[in-house]
Design a protein around this motif. Structure first.
Motif, short mmCIF file in Angstrom:
data_model
loop_
_atom_site.label_atom_id
_atom_site.label_comp_id
_atom_site.label_asym_id
_atom_site.label_seq_id
_atom_site.Cartn_x
_atom_site.Cartn_y
_atom_site.Cartn_z
N THR A 156 0.71 -0.68 0.06
CA THR A 156 0.26 0.16 0.40
C THR A 156 0.85 0.85 -0.29
O THR A 156 1.53 1.99 1.01
CB THR A 156 -0.85 -0.61 1.50
OG1 THR A 156 -1.45 -1.25 1.31
CG2 THR A 156 -2.00 1.30 1.77
N LYS A 157 0.56 2.21 -0.82
CA LYS A 157 1.76 3.51 -1.16
C LYS A 157 0.16 4.59 -1.40
O LYS A 157 0.10 4.23 -2.09
CB LYS A 157 2.66 3.15 -2.21
CG LYS A 157 4.29 2.50 -1.93
CD LYS A 157 5.00 2.42 -2.63
CE LYS A 157 5.64 3.61 -3.34
NZ LYS A 157 6.41 3.77 -3.91
N GLY A 158 0.97 5.59 -0.88
CA GLY A 158 -0.05 6.61 -1.55
C GLY A 158 0.65 8.33 -0.98
O GLY A 158 1.77 8.16 -1.04
N SER A 159 0.06 9.53 -1.85
CA SER A 159 0.67 9.64 -1.76
C SER A 159 -0.77 11.03 -1.20
O SER A 159 -1.39 11.36 -2.54
CB SER A 159 1.68 10.63 -2.51
OG SER A 159 1.84 11.16 -3.87
N ILE A 160 -0.02 12.69 -0.91
CA ILE A 160 -0.99 13.60 -1.01
C ILE A 160 -0.38 14.84 -0.94
O ILE A 160 0.79 14.74 -0.33
CB ILE A 160 -1.87 14.05 0.50
CG1 ILE A 160 -2.86 12.85 0.39
CG2 ILE A 160 -2.70 15.11 0.23
CD1 ILE A 160 -3.18 12.63 2.06
N ALA A 161 -0.46 15.87 -1.88
CA ALA A 161 0.66 16.81 -2.15
C ALA A 161 -0.71 18.29 -2.31
O ALA A 161 -1.67 18.01 -3.24
CB ALA A 161 0.90 16.70 -4.05
#
Lengths: 609, 361
Positions: A156-161
Motif C-alpha cells: 500500500t502506497k500513496g501520496s498527498i500533495a
C-alpha cells in the motif's frame, strides 16, 4: 522481488531479449508499458517521462512538454486552450492516447493539454515522427501516450500533495496504490483552481475573465486471473471549467466547460511466445460553451462519443523474429448544437514484423489498412530500423505514410461542414545519429515531412461562409539536437540537458512559413542534487512565430526561465518544493495579444505513505 | 578513438551554445515590419477598415490619400501606440470625430478624424456592435447580442456629448447596416448569426421602432437614389441548414411612405451583394462578376468586363469602383480601384488583414 520480475517479464515479453531501450529512452528512469512497446518503436525517438517527474510537474503538463521534450505549444493565454505543433505540424497532428485508447477529440481532432494533469499518470511517453501505421489517425507529427500502471506488488502506497501559488492558485493531488498478489487498486485525484488574474507586464491591465478549475479522478482495478492472464479496468473522469480569458484586443465574458470520461476494460494474456491484449473502451467528451456568463442559459453544447474494440497480439518465433498484429473496430457518434447528430464507423487492421538479422542491426516493417464509412483511407506502410555500430554510435531511420481523418466538425459543422473531405496524408522520413558514453549522450535527428490534402477552413465564394477543404500542402524540414551530460563528484550529482530544434514548415503554394510555428526552439535543463536537496533550472527559447500567412507580422521571440528547489525533509514521507516561473519577469506572448504571466511562485508540500 | 570523439562532441556542443546565445540576443525584436512614421494628417483621403486576423490579434486602419500617392498601414496604432482591438467592423464619422466599431471587443474607439489621435472609447452597453450612424448629436449602433439568443438584438442610442448609451431599442435578429433618411433610420436586418428578411424603421424623434418591412432574406446593402431606397437581399445561401435556398432580391422602397414600390428577383441560386452607387448607375457583385444597373429596367444579364473578382467589400464614388480582396483571410488584402468609364484598373493598394470597407474622410 519475484513478483516484480514477473511483472517486467510479463509486460516486456516477447521483446525482452531484443529490446534496446537505450536507443529510444531519453529521460530519467525507464518504464515499460503497453502500446508504445519498445520493439514497435525501433528507429523512433521517444521521450519517456516517469512517475517522479510527473509528480513534480503536477501543475502543468504544458510546461513539462515544453521543457523536457522541447515541443512548441500554442497556448491561448495561461491555463487556456493549449494545442501542440509537434515538428511543425498542426494542432490535430499529434495523436494522444490514454492507456492506448485514442482521446483526441472526435469533434475538432485536437487535445487541449491544459486539461491534462500529468500527476494522474505513472508514465507518459512522447513519440516524435509519423506513427499512423501503428497508431492510426492523427499521428503525423507524433504521438503521446498517458499510462496508468497497475501492479500486483502486495503493498500500500500513496501520496498527498498540496500546493499554493500566485494568482490564488490552489492545487492538490492524491494517489493511492493498494495491491495484494491477486488484486490491485490504483487511484488518483487532482484539483486545480486559479484566479489567473496576473498583471500584463508593461500595461496597467490584468488578465480578465481567466479563472479556471480542473478536477480529475482516475481509478484502476486489476485482477490476476492466472499468472499469465490479467484483467484491468481503468477509468478517468475529468471536468475542466474555464472562463476564456480576454486579451489585449478583446474582452471576454465567455466560459468553456469541457467534460470527459474514459472507460477501459482490458484483458491481457502472455506466455513466452505470445502476448495478447483485448481492449473494450468507451470515451465521452462534452464541450459546453457559454458566450456570455451574464446569460448562462445561452450556450452551445457539443458531444462526441467513441466505442472501441481492439485486439493486439504479438508472437515471437525466436529472439530474432517477431510479428505483431491488431484489429480495431471503432464507432464514433457526435451530437450537438453545431453538428446535428452523426455517426461514423471504422475498421482497421495492422500487422508488423520485427527482425534482427544481426546483433547490430534490426528493423521493423509494418502495414495498416483502415476502412471508414465516411471517407477513403489509403494503405499505410512504415519501415524503420536501427544500426548499432559500436558502444558509442547508433544510427536510426524511419520512413512512413500517415493520415488524419476529417473530424466531425470538418464534416458536419453548420454552416460550412463538408462531407466530401478526404483524409489528410503525409510522407515522413527521418534519420538519427546518436553518440554516447557513460556520461554524455548526444543525438541529432533530421526529418522531412511532406503533408498533402491538409484540411483548411477557407471562406467560400458563397457569402464567405467558412468551409473546410483539402487544400493545403506543406513541406516540413527539421533538425533536432539533444545533448545530455551527467556527472557526479562525491555527493554532488549534476545533470545537464539541452535540446534545440529547427523547424522549416512551409506552405508549398506560397513558400511561406506556417503561422505559429517558430523556426528555433531550445530548452536547457540543469539539475543538481546534493543529499536531500535538489535544484533545477530550466530556460526556454522560442524564436518569432508568424501570425499572418504572408509572414509580415509575428509575435516576437522570447526567452523565459524557471527554477525549482526541493528538499526531502523525511525520506519517503515529506517532500517540500518551491518553484519560480518566469524568473526574469519577461514580457512575452505565445498567441498574439494574449500576454503570458509575469514572475510567479508556487509552494508544494507532498506527504507520502 | 574515444578521446577524439569526445573532443569533437564538446566542440560541437560549444558551437551550438554560441548559436543559441546569438538566437537569444536576436530575440529583442518588435512585432511589426515597415511601419512608417505617422503623417498626422488624414484630411484628404480615405480609410480602409481591416477586420484583422480571425480569432486573435487586432484589426487596423489603412489610410490612402486622394491621389493614391501616400499609403499608411496601421494608422491608429502609429499615432496612438495602441491597437484598436479584435475585429474592427466599421467606422462612422461625425464633424470632427471618427467612431471605430470594434465588434469582438464590444467597444467603440473614438479618435479625431483628421489626426487619428485617440479621444476615448465607449465600452459599456454594447454587445457585438456592428455599424453606427450619427444624427443630431446621437449615435445609433446596431448590436447582435449573444450568438445563442436570437431575441436580444438591439440598437443602442448613444449621447455623443457624454458617450454613454442612453437607450436601447429592441429589434429582431441581426441588425446590420443603416441608412439615415430624414429623421428615420432604416436598419437592414441581415440576420446576424441567423437569417432575417426585414428592414426596420427607427423614428429618431422618439427613438422607437416605427415599423418593419418584409423583403428578401439577408438584406446586405442599401442605397438611396432619387427619393427611393434600394435594398439588396442576398437570399438564403445553399449551405443553410435551417431554411431552403432562396433567390436574391432588389426591393425599391419609397422613402416618404416606406412602402415597397417594386421588386426584382434573381435566380434561386444567385446571391448578390454589395449594392453600390457611382453617381449614375447602381452596381452589385454576383458570382465573382460586377453588374451595372439603372435602377428601373430588368436586371442586367451581362457582367461588366474587367471588374470581376470575389470581393469582401465594395463601394463606388465619383465614377470610381473600390473593391477589397481579403485573399486568404490570414494575410494582407488588396484594394483595387477601377475607373468606371473605361473599366480600367487604375490602382492596386495593399491593405491590412481582411479589409471590408472603404470610408471616405
Amino acid at each position: 522481488m519475484k513478483q516484480g520480475f514477473i511483472y517486467i517479464v510479463f509486460l516486456v515479453f516477447p521483446f525482452v531479449l531484443t529490446a534496446q531501450q537505450d536507443t529510444i529512452q531519453h529521460i530519467d528512469e525507464v518504464r515499460v508499458y503497453s502500446k508504445f512497446s519498445p520493439k514497435d518503436q525501433i528507429g523512433y525517438r521517444i521521450y519517456s517521462l516517469s512517475d517522479s517527474v510527473l509528480q513534480l510537474h503536477n501543475y502543468s503538463f504544458v510546461h513539462l512538454l515544453q521543457s523536457k521534450a522541447n515541443i512548441y505549444l500554442k497556448q491561448y493565454g495561461n491555463g487556456m486552450v493549449a494545442t501542440m505543433a509537434m515538428r511543425g505540424t498542426g494542432a490535430s497532428h499529434t495523436a494522444v492516447y490514454w492507456n492506448g485508447i485514442p482521446i483526441n477529440s472526435s469533434l475538432n481532432g485536437q487535445t487541449d493539454f491544459n486539461t491534462i494533469n500529468p500527476a494522474m499518470y505513472q508514465h507518459i511517453a512522447i513519440r516524435k515522427g509519423g506513427g499512423s501505421v501503428l497508431l492510426g489517425s492523427g499521428a503525423m507529427g507524433g504521438a503521446i501516450n498517458l499510462t496508468n500502471n497497475i501492479s500486483f506488488l502486495n503493498q500500500t502506497k500513496g501520496s498527498i500533495a498540496v500546493a499554493l501559488g500566485s494568482y490564488q492558485t490552489y492545487n492538490s493531488v492524491f494517489t493511492i496504490n493498494h495491491s495484494s498478489r491477486k488484486l490491485a487498486l490504483q487511484a488518483g485525484g487532482s484539483f486545480i483552481q486559479s484566479q489567473n488574474d496576473y498583471p500584463y507586464l508593461g500595461s496597467d491591465r490584468t488578465n480578465e475573465n481567466g479563472a479556471f478549475k480542473n478536477f480529475a479522478v482516475t481509478i484502476g482495478l486489476g485482477y490476476k486471473l492466472q499468472e499469465n492472464s490479467r484483467i484491468y479496468y481503468k477509468t478517468l473522469l475529468n471536468n475542466s471549467d474555464r472562463n476564456t480569458s480576454g486579451s489585449l484586443s478583446a474582452s471576454s465574458k465567455a466560459n468553456l466547460v469541457y467534460k470527459r470520461d474514459n472507460h477501459l476494460l482490458e484483458w491481457v494474456t502472455a506466455n513466452h511466445f505470445y502476448n495478447g491484449r483485448l481492449k473494450l473502451a468507451y470515451t465521452n467528451e462534452t464541450y459546453q460553451y457559454v458566450f456570455d456568463t451574464d446569460y448562462p442559459t445561452n450556450f452551445s453544447d457539443n458531444k462526441g462519443q467513441k466505442w472501441i474494440v481492439n485486439y493486439m497480439a504479438s508472437y515471437a518465433k525466436n529472439t530474432k523474429l517477431s510479428v505483431q498484429s491488431g484489429i480495431t473496430i471503432q464507432s464514433i457518434v457526435g451530437e450537438g448544437t453545431n453538428i446535428g447528430q452523426h455517426a461514423e464507423k471504422n475498421l482497421s487492421v495492422f500487422t508488423g514484423l520485427n527482425y534482427t538479422p544481426a546483433t547490430k542491426f534490426k528493423y521493423n516493417v509494418s502495414l495498416r489498412k483502415e476502412w471508414s464509412d465516411s471517407y477513403k483511407i489509403p494503405l499505410l506502410v512504415s519501415v524503420s530500423g536501427a544500426i548499432k555500430w559500436n558502444n558509442h554510435w547508433l544510427t536510426t531511420y524511419n520512413v512512413s505514410t500517415n493520415f488524419k481523418s476529417p473530424t466531425l466538425n470538418d464534416l458536419y459543422w453548420q454552416p460550412g461542414g463538408n462531407t466530401h473531405l478526404n483524409p489528410e496524408k503525409s510522407w515522413n522520413s527521418e534519420v538519427g545519429v546518436q553518440w554516447k558514453n557513460d556520461k554524455i549522450k548526444m543525438m541529432t535527428n533530421g526529418y522531412f515531412i511532406q503533408a498533402s490534402d491538409l484540411i483548411q477552413w477557407k471562406p467560400t465564394t458563397d457569402n464567405f461562409v467558412w468551409q473546410p477543404v483539402n487544400i493545403q500542402n506543406v513541406n516540413i524540414f527539421g533538425l533536432e539536437y539533444d545533448i545530455n551530460y551527467n556527472f557526479q563528484i562525491k555527493n554532488h550529482k549534476t545533470r545537464f540537458g539541452m535540446q534545440y530544434s529547427y523547424t522549416l514548415s512551409t506552405d508549398k503554394n506560397t513558400g511561406k512559413q506556417l503561422i505559429y510555428v517558430p523556426y528555433h526552439k531550445a530548452s536547457t535543463n540543469v539539475e543538481y542534487d546534493y543529499y536531500t536537496w535538489k535544484f533545477a533550472y530550466n530556460t526556454q527559447y522560442n524564436s518569432r512565430a508568424y501570425t499572418t500567412t504572408s509572414n509580415t507580422s509575428f509575435v516576437p521571440g522570447y526567452w523565459i526561465s524557471s527554477i525549482a528547489l526541493s528538499k526531502v525533509v523525511v525520506a519517503d514521507k515529506l517532500h517540500l518544493s518551491a518553484v519560480v516561473k518566469n524568473l526574469f519577469n519577461k514580457k512575452y506572448q505565445i498567441v498574439s495579444d494574449r500576454p503570458m504571466p509575469n514572475i510567479n511562485y508556487k509552494l508544494n508540500v507532498q506527504f507520502k505513505f | 578513438m574515444y578521446n577524439s570523439n569526445f573532443k569533437t562532441m564538446i566542440k560541437n556542443a560549444f558551437t551550438f551554445l554560441s548559436l543559441l546565445l546569438v538566437l537569444i540576443l536576436q530575440s529583442c525584436e518588435t512585432s511589426s515590419i515597415d511601419s512608417p512614421e505617422p503623417q498626422g494628417a488624414y484630411e484628404n483621403g480615405f480609410f480602409i477598415i481591416n477586420e484583422g486576423p480571425y480569432g486573435n490579434g487586432s484589426g487596423s486602419l489603412t489610410f490612402v490619400d486622394t491621389n493614391f500617392n501616400y499609403v499608411e498601414q496601421n494608422v491608429f496604432q502609429n499615432v496612438n501606440g495602441e491597437s484598436l482591438g479584435n475585429v474592427v467592423q466599421s467606422m462612422a464619422l461625425s464633424e470632427d470625430n471618427a467612431y471605430i466599431v470594434v465588434n469582438n471587443a464590444h467597444k467603440i474607439v473614438i479618435a479625431n478624424r483628421f489626426s487619428m489621435e485617440k479621444l476615448g472609447s465607449i465600452e459599456t452597453g454594447l454587445n457585438n456592435p456592428r455599424y453606427m450612424i450619427i444624427t443630431n448629436g446621437k449615435a445609433y449602433v446596431s448590436n447582435w447580442g449573444s450568438p445563442f439568443d436570437s431575441t436580444d438584438d438591439f440598437i443602442a442610442v448613444i449621447d455623443l456629448d457624454t458617450n454613454e448609451v442612453i437607450q436601447t431599442i429592441a429589434v429582431s435578429e441581426g441588425p446590420e447596416k443603416m441608412e439615415l433618411i430624414g429623421d428615420k433610420i432604416v436598419v437592414a436586418m441581415q440576420g446576424g448569426w441567423g437569417f432575417n428578411n426585414k428592414i426596420s424603421i427607427i423614428n429618431t424623434s422618439n427613438n422607437t421602432l416605427q415599423t418593419s418591412i418584409d423583403l428578401g432574406y439577408i438584406p446586405n446593402s442599401m442605397i438611396v437614389k432619387d427619393q427611393a431606397l434600394y435594398v439588396l437581399s442576398g437570399g438564403i445561401p445553399s449551405w443553410s441548414w435551417t431554411l431552403p435556398e432562396s433567390a436574391g432580391q432588389i426591393t425599391k422602397i419609397d422613402t416618404d411612405s416606406f412602402t415597397i414600390v417594386d421588386t426584382w428577383d434573381f435566380d434561386t441560386s444567385a446571391h448578390p451583394g454589395f449594392l453600390s452607387f457611382d453617381g449614375t448607375s447602381l452596381l452589385y457583385n454576383l458570382n465573382g462578376n460586377i453588374f451595372k444597373w439603372n435602377g428601373a429596367d430588368a436586371l442586367p444579364t451581362t457582367p461588366e468586363n474587367g471588374l470581376g473578382g470575389y470581393y469582401y467589400g465594395m463601394s463606388a464614388k465619383n465614377n470610381l469602383l473600390f473593391t477589397l480582396d481579403a485573399a486568404d483571410f490570414a494575410s494582407e488584402g488588396t484594394l483595387k480601384i477601377f475607373y468606371l468609364a473605361s473599366n480600367n484598373q487604375i490602382q492596386s493598394i495593399p491593405t491590412g488583414i481582411i479589409p471590408n470597407a472603404v470610408v471616405f474622410n
